[in-house]
Scaffold this motif. Sequence first.
Motif, PDB file in Angstrom:
ATOM      1  N   ALA A   1      51.592  -3.077 -35.422  1.00 10.55           N
ATOM      2  CA  ALA A   1      50.661  -1.862 -35.704  1.00 10.55           C
ATOM      3  C   ALA A   1      49.946  -1.349 -34.892  1.00 10.55           C
ATOM      4  CB  ALA A   1      50.273  -1.780 -36.976  1.00 10.55           C
ATOM      5  N   ASP A   2      49.675  -0.225 -34.312  1.00 11.19           N
ATOM      6  CA  ASP A   2      48.771   0.250 -33.280  1.00 11.19           C
ATOM      7  C   ASP A   2      47.794   1.238 -33.741  1.00 11.19           C
ATOM      8  OD1 ASP A   2      50.628   2.022 -32.936  1.00 11.19           O
ATOM      9  OD2 ASP A   2      51.115   1.474 -31.065  1.00 11.19           O
ATOM     10  N   CYS A   3      47.894   1.808 -34.949  1.00  9.90           N
ATOM     11  CA  CYS A   3      47.015   2.825 -35.229  1.00  9.90           C
ATOM     12  C   CYS A   3      46.773   2.815 -36.633  1.00  9.90           C
ATOM     13  CB  CYS A   3      47.670   4.212 -34.978  1.00  9.90           C
ATOM     14  SG  CYS A   3      46.962   5.717 -35.683  1.00  9.90           S
ATOM     15  N   VAL A   4      45.643   3.138 -37.228  1.00  7.23           N
ATOM     16  CA  VAL A   4      45.222   3.200 -38.576  1.00  7.23           C
ATOM     17  C   VAL A   4      44.736   4.854 -38.790  1.00  7.23           C
ATOM     18  CG1 VAL A   4      43.257   2.565 -40.634  1.00  7.23           C
ATOM     19  CG2 VAL A   4      44.292   0.916 -38.762  1.00  7.23           C
ATOM     20  N   ILE A   5      45.476   5.253 -39.916  1.00  8.58           N
ATOM     21  CA  ILE A   5      45.019   6.676 -40.149  1.00  8.58           C
ATOM     22  C   ILE A   5      44.192   6.402 -41.796  1.00  8.58           C
ATOM     23  CG2 ILE A   5      47.151   7.132 -41.823  1.00  8.58           C
ATOM     24  CD1 ILE A   5      46.839  10.137 -40.764  1.00  8.58           C
TER      25      ILE A   5
ATOM     26  N   ASP B   1      47.897  13.039 -35.864  1.00  5.97           N
ATOM     27  CA  ASP B   1      46.740  11.855 -36.206  1.00  5.97           C
ATOM     28  C   ASP B   1      47.304  10.644 -35.347  1.00  5.97           C
ATOM     29  OD1 ASP B   1      44.633  13.266 -37.537  1.00  5.97           O
ATOM     30  OD2 ASP B   1      45.648  13.270 -39.465  1.00  5.97           O
ATOM     31  N   ALA B   2      48.279  10.479 -34.975  1.00  5.14           N
ATOM     32  CA  ALA B   2      49.082   9.168 -34.609  1.00  5.14           C
ATOM     33  C   ALA B   2      48.503   9.057 -32.977  1.00  5.14           C
ATOM     34  CB  ALA B   2      50.570   9.436 -34.701  1.00  5.14           C
ATOM     35  N   LEU B   3      47.502   8.257 -32.790  1.00  7.50           N
ATOM     36  CA  LEU B   3      47.055   8.014 -31.285  1.00  7.50           C
ATOM     37  C   LEU B   3      46.809   6.307 -31.442  1.00  7.50           C
ATOM     38  CD1 LEU B   3      44.196  10.594 -31.265  1.00  7.50           C
ATOM     39  CD2 LEU B   3      46.265  10.784 -29.939  1.00  7.50           C
ATOM     40  N   VAL B   4      47.516   5.882 -30.471  1.00  9.06           N
ATOM     41  CA  VAL B   4      47.185   4.348 -30.323  1.00  9.06           C
ATOM     42  C   VAL B   4      45.764   3.971 -30.199  1.00  9.06           C
ATOM     43  CG1 VAL B   4      47.831   2.458 -28.648  1.00  9.06           C
ATOM     44  CG2 VAL B   4      49.384   4.261 -28.858  1.00  9.06           C
ATOM     45  N   GLY B   5      45.422   2.854 -31.169  1.00 11.07           N
ATOM     46  CA  GLY B   5      44.008   2.406 -31.220  1.00 11.07           C
ATOM     47  C   GLY B   5      43.372   3.017 -32.122  1.00 11.07           C
ATOM     48  N   LYS B   6      43.666   4.111 -32.704  1.00 14.01           N
ATOM     49  CA  LYS B   6      42.787   5.147 -33.632  1.00 14.01           C
ATOM     50  C   LYS B   6      42.345   4.156 -34.832  1.00 14.01           C
ATOM     51  CE  LYS B   6      41.672   9.443 -35.191  1.00 14.01           C
ATOM     52  NZ  LYS B   6      42.012  10.971 -35.362  1.00 14.01           N
TER      53      LYS B   6
ATOM     54  N   ALA C   1      48.146   1.553 -41.703  1.00 20.19           N
ATOM     55  CA  ALA C   1      48.428   1.105 -40.442  1.00 20.19           C
ATOM     56  C   ALA C   1      49.853   1.215 -40.154  1.00 20.19           C
ATOM     57  CB  ALA C   1      47.955  -0.492 -40.255  1.00 20.19           C
ATOM     58  N   PHE C   2      50.070   1.804 -38.789  1.00 18.15           N
ATOM     59  CA  PHE C   2      51.499   2.032 -38.556  1.00 18.15           C
ATOM     60  C   PHE C   2      51.473   1.789 -36.988  1.00 18.15           C
ATOM     61  CE2 PHE C   2      50.812   6.212 -36.882  1.00 18.15           C
ATOM     62  CZ  PHE C   2      49.613   6.420 -37.546  1.00 18.15           C
ATOM     63  N   CYS C   3      52.926   2.086 -36.639  1.00 16.05           N
ATOM     64  CA  CYS C   3      53.088   2.116 -35.102  1.00 16.05           C
ATOM     65  C   CYS C   3      53.302   3.455 -34.527  1.00 16.05           C
ATOM     66  CB  CYS C   3      54.194   1.033 -34.882  1.00 16.05           C
ATOM     67  SG  CYS C   3      54.491   0.894 -33.157  1.00 16.05           S
ATOM     68  N   CYS C   4      52.711   3.993 -33.534  1.00 16.12           N
ATOM     69  CA  CYS C   4      52.833   5.151 -33.097  1.00 16.12           C
ATOM     70  C   CYS C   4      54.060   5.419 -32.427  1.00 16.12           C
ATOM     71  CB  CYS C   4      51.699   5.399 -31.862  1.00 16.12           C
ATOM     72  SG  CYS C   4      49.957   5.626 -32.741  1.00 16.12           S
ATOM     73  N   ALA C   5      54.826   4.169 -31.856  1.00 17.28           N
ATOM     74  CA  ALA C   5      56.090   4.488 -31.475  1.00 17.28           C
ATOM     75  C   ALA C   5      56.991   5.208 -32.582  1.00 17.28           C
ATOM     76  CB  ALA C   5      56.703   3.246 -31.137  1.00 17.28           C
ATOM     77  N   ASP C   6      56.782   5.119 -33.909  1.00 17.36           N
ATOM     78  CA  ASP C   6      57.806   5.437 -34.941  1.00 17.36           C
ATOM     79  C   ASP C   6      57.356   6.816 -35.289  1.00 17.36           C
ATOM     80  OD1 ASP C   6      58.583   2.880 -35.459  1.00 17.36           O
ATOM     81  OD2 ASP C   6      57.289   2.762 -36.918  1.00 17.36           O
TER      82      ASP C   6
END
Lengths: 424, 424
Positions: free
Chosen positions: B128-132, B150-155, B79-84
């Motif tokens: 966090a707003d995305c899981v890869i 691969d960084a898409l909010v909500g993925k 999990a991470f934040c797409c804004a990063d």
Amino acid sequence: MDCSVPLSQPPAFLKPIPVPAMVDYDEAQAILSALADALDGPQIDIIPLAQANGRILAENVSATTPRPEADISAMDGYAFCCADIPTNGAHSISLPLQDCIVAGDQPSTHNRSTAATILTGARIPLGADCVIARERVTMGDGVIHLNTADALVGKNIRRAGEEFPVGHPLLKVGQKLDWRHISLLASQNIKHLAVYKPYRIGVLANGAELASDAPDYRADINTPMLCAMLESMGLHVQHHTVGSDSQAELRDSVNELAAQSDIIITTGGISVGQTDNVLPVMEQLGACCLFRRVKIRPGKPFTLMRQAETPVFCLPGNPGAAAICTQIFVLPFLRSISGTNPQQAASPTLSGRSSFAFSSPSDATCLIPVHYAQSGKEGVFSLVPSQGASDVLCFSHASGILRIPAGQTIKVGDWCAAMALSAV
Amino acid sequence: MDCSVPLSQPPAFLKPIPVPAMVDYDEAQAILSALADALDGPQIDIIPLAQANGRILAENVSATTPRPEADISAMDGYAFCCADIPTNGAHSISLPLQDCIVAGDQPSTHNRSTAATILTGARIPLGADCVIARERVTMGDGVIHLNTADALVGKNIRRAGEEFPVGHPLLKVGQKLDWRHISLLASQNIKHLAVYKPYRIGVLANGAELASDAPDYRADINTPMLCAMLESMGLHVQHHTVGSDSQAELRDSVNELAAQSDIIITTGGISVGQTDNVLPVMEQLGACCLFRRVKIRPGKPFTLMRQAETPVFCLPGNPGAAAICTQIFVLPFLRSISGTNPQQAASPTLSGRSSFAFSSPSDATCLIPVHYAQSGKEGVFSLVPSQGASDVLCFSHASGILRIPAGQTIKVGDWCAAMALSAV
């Protein structure tokens, strides 16, 4: 540990079937079928007739008593002998009345040139060969007057064995018993009968989120859901919930359940994450893996193991996927080893036209919950909106599961067969 | 006594419906329907969820907990934040790894510019707003390298309430509960629920031939058969067999059963012979007759009474006729008062083409056991050879009962609907 390969070689009896790391739908069913064949059949219980409803008959039953048991009267009327009826052209005759014969009586031999009052179901006295219905005669003082045209040998008599004679095959091994069969067994005055013993199923959920004091607690959906499915089949279910990610606790619970169960079903902990403990624990317990994951959607993590003689179904923790794997794989397997005859053991199917189009990807057989309704003379399948592997709400709108093999497409209007969902 | 007329006037609530001495099929069903409407509804039980399978829900259930309960990860990953993620055109980025979040954890707020290992079902940390997915990254020394695309909010995040939000209606009063509903109730962490209490049914067979020491003893088929039918519906059954033609014994048994039953079903003793004691005994007990005999074949003696508040179904003693009357009249009546919603309470039907011709006489609706099989895309009915009112063997070959109204004919190829026989 590399969880993508089998833990050990398949047992000898499964050798002819290759067991790849991951199998497709057909391979999974073939392995389950081979496993079913390799298991000892169900044991036998001797039970009273009053407990037989819903059980599976373990013996053939032929008639030892005919039905009717004897020549009996089909109505309330009067029994007499046709040889007593004059053949001189007289239209009527009077016969003096004898005692009344009721059901349960063992009547003495019929007195010639008389008539005996007889009630429905009562045994015809020896020497009488006709019954005239009550409403066809007129009564005199201790006599009946009847029309000679009504005197026909055998009239209104139900002959012994007319429904079935002694020796007639009534029921076969493997029959699931309901009232239709209970009535036949009762007709033979059977007080006890041989039926197959239901398997004892151990259901085990695992995961730290299931502990009631977990910081992010989740209710255990799988255990009550599986218990309901299995109990509706007449199986005996015990269940444990391991509310931790401890391998030691999981191992203890598997051991405890294995001691009391013929078959184990686990839910959760079978994916490839750090807390997916089922596979490592089963390895510690010396289990062998018959297949590891199936190319289906949902339900891919579904894994089949065998610990000593005990089949172990390892289902995903997502309840939608667990439900579909149970309906599609586990319940049909359990029916196939229950002693039920193969025709009855087959999963009930629904057939009709699809009202939707659907394509499965090339690498997974899709298993989709569908609604089924009659439209005119045909059945029609419609899609039940579903969120996928975790969805349980979808099933309350569904009546079947449609299987669309990998790489295949159904079009609107295609004729399809779906597996009916099990219900109470 | 003249048994061809009602014992007394129908009770007030039935006054609008004429109660002739003998009714036809439709009149009988109408009187049963009026009786059902006049009865108090079923009482309510509060039971644990583990006992709810097969019971009928007595309350509406709406969601008090959404599903998913919180934003959770749909897979094992990071999990991470797409804004990063830099927007400068870089194709990949490295993020230092944080602790692992597993299902059951309540994670602390996400540290910006890091990634947290997260397992399927675990709660997404705030921020966090995305899981890869695990397989989409490469691992370095305490860092992951991921593709910025691969960084898409909500993925790979399942949002709280995505399956259903709080307040979503889940189940309605009158739902017969099976695993599909048990899983929903479990998702709400419901431990106890309100269901309708099953009726207590008293089954009473009578006739001297049923006494084990009768000179011409007959096994009681009706009692085990009816018990199986009723128990399969989840009803509580008590039964007495009066093995005599004594009115006093029958009266005592009716009284004893009435004290413990909501509904009584008698078999035998309802025709017009000297030992047909049910009607005189019920008259002695002050019962009123709602109809006396029905223009059906088989089953003509079928009579409906009411003693105080207790409906009393008086079935013929011939087991074939008793089975058909129970399937066609009694079980549908019991379903209609069970609290089940009307759609589910309706008798299941089979529809298809007739493979035979049949004409009913002008004075009786015929109720014939039929076999049903799928032939191509259509169902086909075929006749089950039957000896009539006393036959029980015929049912083990039958799957439905076809009703052919008085004076009507079906031809080969006609489209028909039959009532499915109840089973386990």
